[in-house]
Write a protein that holds these residues in place. Structure first.
Motif, PDB file in Angstrom:
ATOM      1  N   ASP A 120       1.303  -5.437  24.490  1.00 52.16           N
ATOM      2  CA  ASP A 120       1.370  -4.712  23.493  1.00 52.16           C
ATOM      3  C   ASP A 120       1.513  -5.453  22.228  1.00 52.16           C
ATOM      4  OD1 ASP A 120       2.452  -2.530  21.791  1.00 52.16           O
ATOM      5  OD2 ASP A 120       4.400  -2.880  22.090  1.00 52.16           O
ATOM      6  N   PHE A 121       0.239  -5.929  21.820  1.00 52.53           N
ATOM      7  CA  PHE A 121       0.018  -6.437  20.514  1.00 52.53           C
ATOM      8  C   PHE A 121      -1.453  -6.258  19.859  1.00 52.53           C
ATOM      9  CE2 PHE A 121      -0.156  -9.487  24.026  1.00 52.53           C
ATOM     10  CZ  PHE A 121      -1.674 -10.182  23.787  1.00 52.53           C
ATOM     11  N   THR A 122      -1.792  -6.226  18.900  1.00 57.30           N
ATOM     12  CA  THR A 122      -3.037  -5.941  18.355  1.00 57.30           C
ATOM     13  C   THR A 122      -3.885  -7.216  17.850  1.00 57.30           C
ATOM     14  OG1 THR A 122      -2.451  -5.512  16.106  1.00 57.30           O
ATOM     15  CG2 THR A 122      -2.448  -3.681  17.838  1.00 57.30           C
TER      16      THR A 122
ATOM     17  N   ARG B 191      -2.560  -8.371   6.364  1.00 53.68           N
ATOM     18  CA  ARG B 191      -3.358  -7.869   5.321  1.00 53.68           C
ATOM     19  C   ARG B 191      -4.500  -7.072   5.861  1.00 53.68           C
ATOM     20  NH1 ARG B 191      -8.232  -8.188   2.581  1.00 53.68           N
ATOM     21  NH2 ARG B 191      -9.023  -9.875   4.419  1.00 53.68           N
ATOM     22  N   ASN B 192      -5.035  -7.320   7.221  1.00 50.44           N
ATOM     23  CA  ASN B 192      -6.002  -6.478   7.893  1.00 50.44           C
ATOM     24  C   ASN B 192      -5.340  -5.288   8.552  1.00 50.44           C
ATOM     25  OD1 ASN B 192      -8.981  -7.231   7.718  1.00 50.44           O
ATOM     26  ND2 ASN B 192      -7.642  -9.185   7.418  1.00 50.44           N
ATOM     27  N   GLY B 193      -4.032  -5.074   8.233  1.00 52.36           N
ATOM     28  CA  GLY B 193      -3.184  -3.851   8.969  1.00 52.36           C
ATOM     29  C   GLY B 193      -2.836  -4.295  10.406  1.00 52.36           C
ATOM     30  N   HIS B 194      -2.414  -5.491  10.823  1.00 50.11           N
ATOM     31  CA  HIS B 194      -1.862  -5.665  12.024  1.00 50.11           C
ATOM     32  C   HIS B 194      -0.551  -5.963  11.990  1.00 50.11           C
ATOM     33  CE1 HIS B 194      -5.542  -6.088  14.131  1.00 50.11           C
ATOM     34  NE2 HIS B 194      -6.080  -6.735  12.932  1.00 50.11           N
ATOM     35  N   ARG B 195       0.154  -5.325  12.892  1.00 51.44           N
ATOM     36  CA  ARG B 195       1.958  -5.444  12.769  1.00 51.44           C
ATOM     37  C   ARG B 195       2.518  -6.068  14.104  1.00 51.44           C
ATOM     38  NH1 ARG B 195       0.074  -4.577   8.658  1.00 51.44           N
ATOM     39  NH2 ARG B 195       0.431  -3.078   6.926  1.00 51.44           N
ATOM     40  N   ARG B 196       1.892  -5.842  15.134  1.00 55.61           N
ATOM     41  CA  ARG B 196       2.174  -6.339  16.415  1.00 55.61           C
ATOM     42  C   ARG B 196       1.096  -7.689  16.633  1.00 55.61           C
ATOM     43  NH1 ARG B 196       6.667  -5.611  18.969  1.00 55.61           N
ATOM     44  NH2 ARG B 196       5.618  -5.869  21.086  1.00 55.61           N
TER      45      ARG B 196
ATOM     46  N   SER C 275     -13.795 -11.959  14.616  1.00 51.80           N
ATOM     47  CA  SER C 275     -12.825 -12.038  15.348  1.00 51.80           C
ATOM     48  C   SER C 275     -11.633 -11.233  14.896  1.00 51.80           C
ATOM     49  CB  SER C 275     -12.358 -13.417  16.082  1.00 51.80           C
ATOM     50  OG  SER C 275     -11.764 -14.126  15.020  1.00 51.80           O
ATOM     51  N   VAL C 276     -11.766 -10.600  13.806  1.00 55.57           N
ATOM     52  CA  VAL C 276     -10.364  -9.945  13.065  1.00 55.57           C
ATOM     53  C   VAL C 276     -10.979  -8.648  12.692  1.00 55.57           C
ATOM     54  CG1 VAL C 276      -8.615  -9.844  11.279  1.00 55.57           C
ATOM     55  CG2 VAL C 276      -9.243 -12.111  12.517  1.00 55.57           C
ATOM     56  N   LYS C 277     -10.334  -7.582  13.205  1.00 60.13           N
ATOM     57  CA  LYS C 277     -10.623  -6.128  12.758  1.00 60.13           C
ATOM     58  C   LYS C 277      -9.737  -5.715  11.823  1.00 60.13           C
ATOM     59  CE  LYS C 277     -10.832  -1.681  14.686  1.00 60.13           C
ATOM     60  NZ  LYS C 277     -10.739  -0.786  16.240  1.00 60.13           N
ATOM     61  N   ASP C 278     -10.192  -5.024  10.880  1.00 61.37           N
ATOM     62  CA  ASP C 278      -9.627  -4.223   9.847  1.00 61.37           C
ATOM     63  C   ASP C 278      -8.940  -3.043  10.371  1.00 61.37           C
ATOM     64  OD1 ASP C 278      -8.442  -3.254   7.505  1.00 61.37           O
ATOM     65  OD2 ASP C 278     -10.121  -3.753   6.312  1.00 61.37           O
ATOM     66  N   MET C 279      -7.657  -2.857  10.609  1.00 61.16           N
ATOM     67  CA  MET C 279      -6.937  -1.859  11.082  1.00 61.16           C
ATOM     68  C   MET C 279      -6.608  -0.797   9.941  1.00 61.16           C
ATOM     69  SD  MET C 279      -6.489  -2.717  14.323  1.00 61.16           S
ATOM     70  CE  MET C 279      -5.092  -1.721  15.015  1.00 61.16           C
ATOM     71  N   ASN C 280      -6.957  -1.021   8.785  1.00 61.44           N
ATOM     72  CA  ASN C 280      -6.518  -0.265   7.496  1.00 61.44           C
ATOM     73  C   ASN C 280      -7.269   0.966   7.803  1.00 61.44           C
ATOM     74  OD1 ASN C 280      -4.388  -1.918   6.377  1.00 61.44           O
ATOM     75  ND2 ASN C 280      -6.102  -3.409   5.796  1.00 61.44           N
TER      76      ASN C 280
ATOM     77  N   GLU D  25     -12.197  -5.607  18.688  1.00 62.75           N
ATOM     78  CA  GLU D  25     -11.990  -4.078  18.841  1.00 62.75           C
ATOM     79  C   GLU D  25     -10.435  -3.710  19.142  1.00 62.75           C
ATOM     80  OE1 GLU D  25     -16.307  -4.828  18.986  1.00 62.75           O
ATOM     81  OE2 GLU D  25     -14.631  -5.679  19.841  1.00 62.75           O
ATOM     82  N   ASP D  26     -10.042  -4.335  20.533  1.00 62.95           N
ATOM     83  CA  ASP D  26      -8.793  -4.171  20.949  1.00 62.95           C
ATOM     84  C   ASP D  26      -7.793  -5.071  20.643  1.00 62.95           C
ATOM     85  OD1 ASP D  26      -9.752  -2.232  22.373  1.00 62.95           O
ATOM     86  OD2 ASP D  26     -10.701  -3.442  24.019  1.00 62.95           O
ATOM     87  N   CYS D  27      -8.245  -6.380  20.232  1.00 65.13           N
ATOM     88  CA  CYS D  27      -7.065  -7.552  19.830  1.00 65.13           C
ATOM     89  C   CYS D  27      -8.162  -8.472  19.054  1.00 65.13           C
ATOM     90  CB  CYS D  27      -6.646  -8.246  21.119  1.00 65.13           C
ATOM     91  SG  CYS D  27      -5.585  -9.564  20.651  1.00 65.13           S
ATOM     92  N   SER D  28      -7.521  -8.711  17.871  1.00 68.74           N
ATOM     93  CA  SER D  28      -8.043  -9.620  16.796  1.00 68.74           C
ATOM     94  C   SER D  28      -7.475 -11.228  17.101  1.00 68.74           C
ATOM     95  CB  SER D  28      -7.691  -9.375  15.496  1.00 68.74           C
ATOM     96  OG  SER D  28      -8.331  -7.941  15.012  1.00 68.74           O
ATOM     97  N   VAL D  29      -8.082 -12.078  16.772  1.00 72.62           N
ATOM     98  CA  VAL D  29      -7.734 -13.567  17.034  1.00 72.62           C
ATOM     99  C   VAL D  29      -7.970 -14.439  15.680  1.00 72.62           C
ATOM    100  CG1 VAL D  29      -7.881 -15.636  18.175  1.00 72.62           C
ATOM    101  CG2 VAL D  29      -8.194 -13.306  19.560  1.00 72.62           C
ATOM    102  N   ILE D  30      -7.092 -15.311  15.254  1.00 68.98           N
ATOM    103  CA  ILE D  30      -7.228 -15.833  14.058  1.00 68.98           C
ATOM    104  C   ILE D  30      -6.664 -17.364  14.493  1.00 68.98           C
ATOM    105  CG2 ILE D  30      -5.032 -15.576  12.934  1.00 68.98           C
ATOM    106  CD1 ILE D  30      -6.688 -15.427  10.153  1.00 68.98           C
ATOM    107  N   ALA D  31      -6.988 -18.351  13.834  1.00 67.62           N
ATOM    108  CA  ALA D  31      -6.592 -19.708  14.114  1.00 67.62           C
ATOM    109  C   ALA D  31      -6.777 -20.612  12.892  1.00 67.62           C
ATOM    110  CB  ALA D  31      -7.432 -20.161  15.346  1.00 67.62           C
ATOM    111  N   ILE D  32      -6.435 -21.984  13.466  1.00 63.01           N
ATOM    112  CA  ILE D  32      -6.399 -22.885  12.342  1.00 63.01           C
ATOM    113  C   ILE D  32      -7.172 -24.153  12.930  1.00 63.01           C
ATOM    114  CG2 ILE D  32      -5.173 -24.461  10.830  1.00 63.01           C
ATOM    115  CD1 ILE D  32      -2.861 -22.867  10.923  1.00 63.01           C
ATOM    116  N   ASP D  33      -8.209 -24.571  12.076  1.00 63.83           N
ATOM    117  CA  ASP D  33      -8.901 -25.927  12.509  1.00 63.83           C
ATOM    118  C   ASP D  33     -10.185 -25.973  11.676  1.00 63.83           C
ATOM    119  OD1 ASP D  33      -7.112 -27.535  13.659  1.00 63.83           O
ATOM    120  OD2 ASP D  33      -7.626 -27.111  15.651  1.00 63.83           O
ATOM    121  N   GLY D  34     -10.852 -24.982  12.270  1.00 63.51           N
ATOM    122  CA  GLY D  34     -12.601 -24.860  11.742  1.00 63.51           C
ATOM    123  C   GLY D  34     -13.436 -25.925  12.509  1.00 63.51           C
ATOM    124  N   LEU D  35     -13.234 -25.964  13.863  1.00 59.89           N
ATOM    125  CA  LEU D  35     -14.039 -26.663  14.786  1.00 59.89           C
ATOM    126  C   LEU D  35     -15.396 -26.287  14.631  1.00 59.89           C
ATOM    127  CD1 LEU D  35     -12.122 -27.032  18.031  1.00 59.89           C
ATOM    128  CD2 LEU D  35     -12.125 -28.780  16.051  1.00 59.89           C
ATOM    129  N   THR D  36     -16.495 -26.950  14.925  1.00 63.47           N
ATOM    130  CA  THR D  36     -17.979 -26.630  14.687  1.00 63.47           C
ATOM    131  C   THR D  36     -18.313 -25.487  16.014  1.00 63.47           C
ATOM    132  OG1 THR D  36     -18.708 -28.661  13.783  1.00 63.47           O
ATOM    133  CG2 THR D  36     -20.372 -27.368  14.914  1.00 63.47           C
TER     134      THR D  36
END
Length: 367
Positions: A272-274, A206-211, A362-367, A300-311
């Motif tokens: 080669d991933f964003t 949704r934020n424009g990442h394809r790789r 940690s996630v950039k909108d590439m759109n 800016e160069d690479c976004s990161v997303i995860a699952i958990d929600g640790l403090t």
């Protein structure tokens, strides 16, 4: 044993060091550690630790409990009848994976719920490679448990394997996805791991990442890693993105250290991933360190997303974008389901909880 450090000699209550507290008047014989806990305003397990002279109790709490013991002439009873009574109030908690920080809030919630219901929690930590069912069966026999919560465990229980257990149990944070148990043979409280992984990758799309790279433990461990890997693959397929095996990073565990090492190696092979989808917050933290050291700025160069929600993931820089699991609710509901079975109010059932997206930085909108 709750009363190992106490004895009654004549009409005097004393501890093993010989310190006399008060003459025995008789009214303390009808009291239980539950009564002491209620009057003291602490948990049953805390009273037990005080009476056993455990070192992990503050002096203020110890003095508060002992003041009640003295005032009410409480005398722990060594009789077999009372030992059975105490043990029959015990609920076991087996935690698989001693270094998993995800479990901290769940354990607190489980202990709070067990104490509030008037039961005593007996906890064991085991390594990730150990057998939680065997450990639970041993605890059941040693402590005369009424039920067991397994926090973290295998997803492939068989009918033969659970014959070791003679009490109801709840799988907390996982289900028996790869086993052959019928739904009415066990209970579980968890998230839908595959669906939540799909949501995480969809957020990157949704934020424009394809790789999009995937940082997992292994793709075929019959566990959470495999389920979340499936969600990653399903999201790529849904959005018409080609699957590139070179973007699948296997760390071999969920640890920060292994994730850091795996991502460093990945950057040497293919950068080669964003964006990176990490299946756990700890792994994302390790990956972000490797990315920074590899010259890639997050986000800016690479976004990161995860699952958990640790403090801790809310305090790193940049704040991690993650799907937060309802950890306290997970622990509370696990105990509720178990107590319903113990006390005859319900049968085995399964509860699936939803995560909540915490949009960090940690996630950039590439759109």
């Amino acid at each position: 044993m709750v009363c190992a450090d106490w004895k009654l000699s004549g009409n005097v209550v004393s501890n093993v060091s010989g310190n006399v507290f008060k003459e025995y008047t008789g009214k303390g014989t009808d009291m239980t550690i539950k009564d002491i806990a209620k009057i003291s305003g602490v948990s049953v397990s805390t009273v037990s630790r005080v009476l056993n002279n455990h070192p992990d109790v503050s002096e203020d709490v110890r003095h508060k409990v002992m003041a009640v013991v003295e005032e009410y002439n409480y005398i722990p009873n060594n009789s077999a009848r009372d030992l059975v009574k105490i043990r029959s109030d015990a609920i076991g908690l087996v935690v698989r994976g001693v270094s998993n920080s995800f479990y901290t809030d769940i354990i607190r919630s489980i202990e709070k719920s067990i104490d509030a219901a008037g039961y005593t929690m007996v906890m064991r930590h085991i390594a990730s490679c150990d057998d939680e069912v065997k450990c639970g069966a041993e605890m059941e026999r040693e402590k005369r448990l009424r039920g067991i919560v397994f926090l973290g465990g295998c997803h492939d229980y068989t009918k033969e394997r659970i014959k070791l257990l003679n009490v109801p149990f709840v799988c907390c944070s996982y289900t028996n996805r790869y086993g052959n148990l019928d739904d009415d043979e066990y209970s579980s409280v968890s998230i839908a791991d595959e669906d939540e992984a799909y949501k995480a990758v969809n957020e990157l799309y949704r934020n424009g990442h394809r790789r999009i790279a995937a940082l997992i433990s292994t793709p075929d461990d019959w566990s959470i890693s495999q389920l979340r890997y499936r969600g990653y693959r399903r999201a790529l397929e849904k959005h018409g993105l080609p699957f590139d095996e070179s973007l699948v990073v296997s760390a071999g565990s969920f640890s920060i250290k292994d994730a850091y090492a795996a991502m460093k190696e990945q950057l040497n092979r293919n950068s080669d991933f964003t964006a990176v989808f990490a299946i756990a917050d700890d792994m994302a933290i390790g990956a972000m360190k490797a990315l920074r050291e590899g010259g890639k700025r997050v986000p800016e160069d690479c976004s990161v997303i995860a699952i958990d929600g640790l403090t801790v993931s809310d305090y790193i820089q940049p704040t991690l974008t993650t799907l937060c699991q309802p950890m306290r609710e997970m622990g509370k509901k696990s105990v509720e389901i178990l107590l319903d079975m113990i006390e005859g109010r319900g049968e085995n059932r399964h509860l699936t909880l939803e995560t909540k997206l915490r949009r960090g930085a940690s996630v950039k909108d590439m759109n």
